[in-house]
Design an enzyme around this catalytic site. Structure first.
Site, mmCIF file in Angstrom:
data_model
loop_
_atom_site.group_PDB
_atom_site.id
_atom_site.type_symbol
_atom_site.label_atom_id
_atom_site.label_comp_id
_atom_site.label_asym_id
_atom_site.label_seq_id
_atom_site.Cartn_x
_atom_site.Cartn_y
_atom_site.Cartn_z
ATOM 1 N N GLU A 45 0.684 -1.143 0.018
ATOM 2 C CA GLU A 45 -0.344 -0.200 -0.074
ATOM 3 C C GLU A 45 1.107 1.370 -0.373
ATOM 4 O O GLU A 45 2.318 1.350 0.833
ATOM 5 C CB GLU A 45 -0.929 0.151 0.706
ATOM 6 C CG GLU A 45 -1.275 1.073 1.689
ATOM 7 C CD GLU A 45 -2.594 1.562 3.037
ATOM 8 O OE1 GLU A 45 -3.649 1.655 2.355
ATOM 9 O OE2 GLU A 45 -2.612 0.584 3.309
ATOM 10 N N LYS A 127 -8.772 3.943 -1.768
ATOM 11 C CA LYS A 127 -9.924 3.296 -1.430
ATOM 12 C C LYS A 127 -10.995 3.484 -1.113
ATOM 13 O O LYS A 127 -11.275 5.142 -0.782
ATOM 14 C CB LYS A 127 -8.334 3.326 -0.254
ATOM 15 C CG LYS A 127 -8.570 2.133 1.353
ATOM 16 C CD LYS A 127 -7.696 3.002 2.156
ATOM 17 C CE LYS A 127 -7.358 2.668 3.163
ATOM 18 N NZ LYS A 127 -6.813 1.926 4.175
ATOM 19 N N CYS A 161 -5.156 -2.635 2.245
ATOM 20 C CA CYS A 161 -5.492 -2.800 4.062
ATOM 21 C C CYS A 161 -6.555 -3.124 4.977
ATOM 22 O O CYS A 161 -7.019 -3.702 4.691
ATOM 23 C CB CYS A 161 -4.964 -1.561 4.402
ATOM 24 S SG CYS A 161 -4.216 -0.767 6.450
#
Length: 330
Positions: A45, A127, A161
Site C-alpha cells: 500500500e 481506497k 489494508c
C-alpha cells in the site's frame, strides 16, 4: 482444467518521499520477479512514494510540514512515473499491481494500479474509506472502485489494508468471482501497543479473505527502514510509536493456507508461489458465499458502482419529471 502460473508479493521498504528513486527500485523488483518466472507481482500500500507514517506520529498541524513534499512526490495517472512502470511491465512481460498515493490536482488518494503485461493500465482504483488518521491526508473512493478484472491468467481484484476489515466491501468483491486477490499492506511496526495494527491480526484478515472468497491472496507488505525513522522520528515519544521492520508479506491459497516461508520482518525480497486455479474449484465446492452457500432470501448486499463526481454536466444528466394532473370539482 489446470492453469498454473507463478505470482510474487513484494516485501520491501520504499524510497521514502523520493518518487524518482522509488520508481527505480520498483522497476528493479519488477525485473527480479520476472526473472523468477512470475506472471504478476504485487506491491504494498502507498509504496510509491511511501506510506505517510508521519500522520500517526504528530498532530495534523505539525504534519503540514511534510505535506508539500509528499504531494509533489505522488503519482498522477498518466504521468512519466506511471509510464515508466507501464514500460517495465511491458518490457518484462509481467503484470504489476502497484500501491501508490495518487495525486489528482489538489487531492490525494490511496490507490492501486493494475498494469497488464502489455503495459496497459487495466484498473486504477482508490481506497473506499481511508482509515482514522489517513482521513487527514487522503480523500475517498466510490463504488466504481470495486471491480474484478479478467486478465487472461486469472480474474484479479485489489483492496488496501483495512478494506479487508469491511465485511460488505469484501462481499462485493466475492460477488465478482475473484480468483487472485491483491491485499496491499503498508507495514506493521507502528503503534506496537495496538494489537489491531500488528502483523498477526492483519495477516489473519488476508488469510480469512482467501478462505471466505475461495481465492488466492497476494499480501505484499512494506518495511520501515532506518532512513525512514531518521526522517520521521523527532523525539523519544515518537520513537516509542514506530520502529524499523514491520514486514509480513505472505501468499495464501484458496483454502487459507500460507504458501510461502515468510521473510524476517526487516528483510526485503520477494515471496513467489505457484497459483493453480483448479484448487479454487475444490474450495468452492465446500463454501461459495455468493453461490450455493448464500441465502439471498435472508441477506443481500446493495452495491452502487456508479462513479460519483462533485460536478455533473447538466447536459448529460437525465431529469425525470413526473406529470401531475389536477382534477377540478364539478
Amino acid at each position: 482444467m489446470t492453469h498454473v502460473f507463478k505470482a510474487a508479493a513484494v516485501q520491501a521498504a520504499p524510497e521514502f518521499m523520493n518518487i524518482e528513486a522509488g520508481v527505480d527500485k520498483a522497476i528493479a523488483l519488477i525485473e527480479q520477479a520476472a526473472s523468477q518466472g512470475a506472471a504478476i507481482v504485487a506491491f504494498p500500500e502507498c509504496w510509491l512514494p511511501g506510506y505517510p507514517w508521519w500522520l500517526w506520529l504528530s498532530a495534523t498541524a505539525h504534519n503540514m510540514k511534510y505535506f508539500q513534499s509528499y504531494h509533489e512526490n505522488c503519482i498522477e495517472l498518466g504521468d512519466r512515473h506511471c509510464q515508466r512502470l507501464c514500460d517495465a511491465a511491458r518490457d518484462n512481460k509481467i503484470m504489476v499491481s502497484m500501491g501508490f498515493s495518487e495525486r489528482d490536482h489538489g487531492s490525494l488518494y490511496i490507490a492501486q494500479m493494475l498494469i497488464s503485461d502489455d503495459g496497459d493500465i487495466l484498473q486504477a482504483r482508490r481506497k473506499l474509506k481511508p482509515t482514522h488518521m489517513e482521513r487527514t491526508v487522503f480523500g475517498e473512493g466510490d463504488g466504481s472502485d470495486f471491480d474484478v478484472i479478467d486478465c487472461g491468467i486469472a480474474r484479479v481484484g485489489q483492496l488496501c489494508c483495512w478494506e479487508h476489515l469491511q465485511p460488505l466491501s469484501k462481499y462485493a468483491m466475492y460477488s465478482m468471482h475473484e480468483q487472485l486477490h491483491i491485499a496491499a499492506w503498508p507495514s506493521f511496526s507502528c503503534y506496537p501497543q495496538a494489537f489491531a495494527l500488528g502483523a498477526e491480526l492483519n495477516n489473519a484478515l488476508s488469510q480469512v479473505y482467501a478462505a471466505e472468497g475461495q481465492c488466492y491472496v497476494l499480501a505484499p507488505c512494506g518495511v520501515i527502514s532506518s532512513q525512514m525513522i531518521d526522517m520521521l522520528v523527532e523525539n523519544d515519544e515518537q520513537a516509542e510509536l514506530i520502529s524499523t521492520g514491520g514486514g509480513a508479506a505472505q501468499i495464501f491459497g484458496p483454502d487459507g493456507r500460507p504458501l510461502c516461508t515468510p521473510l524476517s520482518d526487516h528483510e526485503e525480497g520477494l515471496l513467489v508461489a505457484d497459483i493453480d486455479l483448479s484448487a479454487i474449484t475444490i474450495a468452492k465446492s465446500f463454501a461459495d458465499p455468493v453461490g450455493h452457500y448464500s441465502r439471498p432470501d435472508v441477506t443481500r448486499l446493495l452495491l452502487n458502482r456508479q462513479a460519483m463526481t462533485a460536478v455533473a454536466d447538466a447536459a448529460n444528466e437525465t431529469v425525470q419529471v413526473e406529470e401531475v394532473v389536477v382534477e377540478e370539482d364539478s
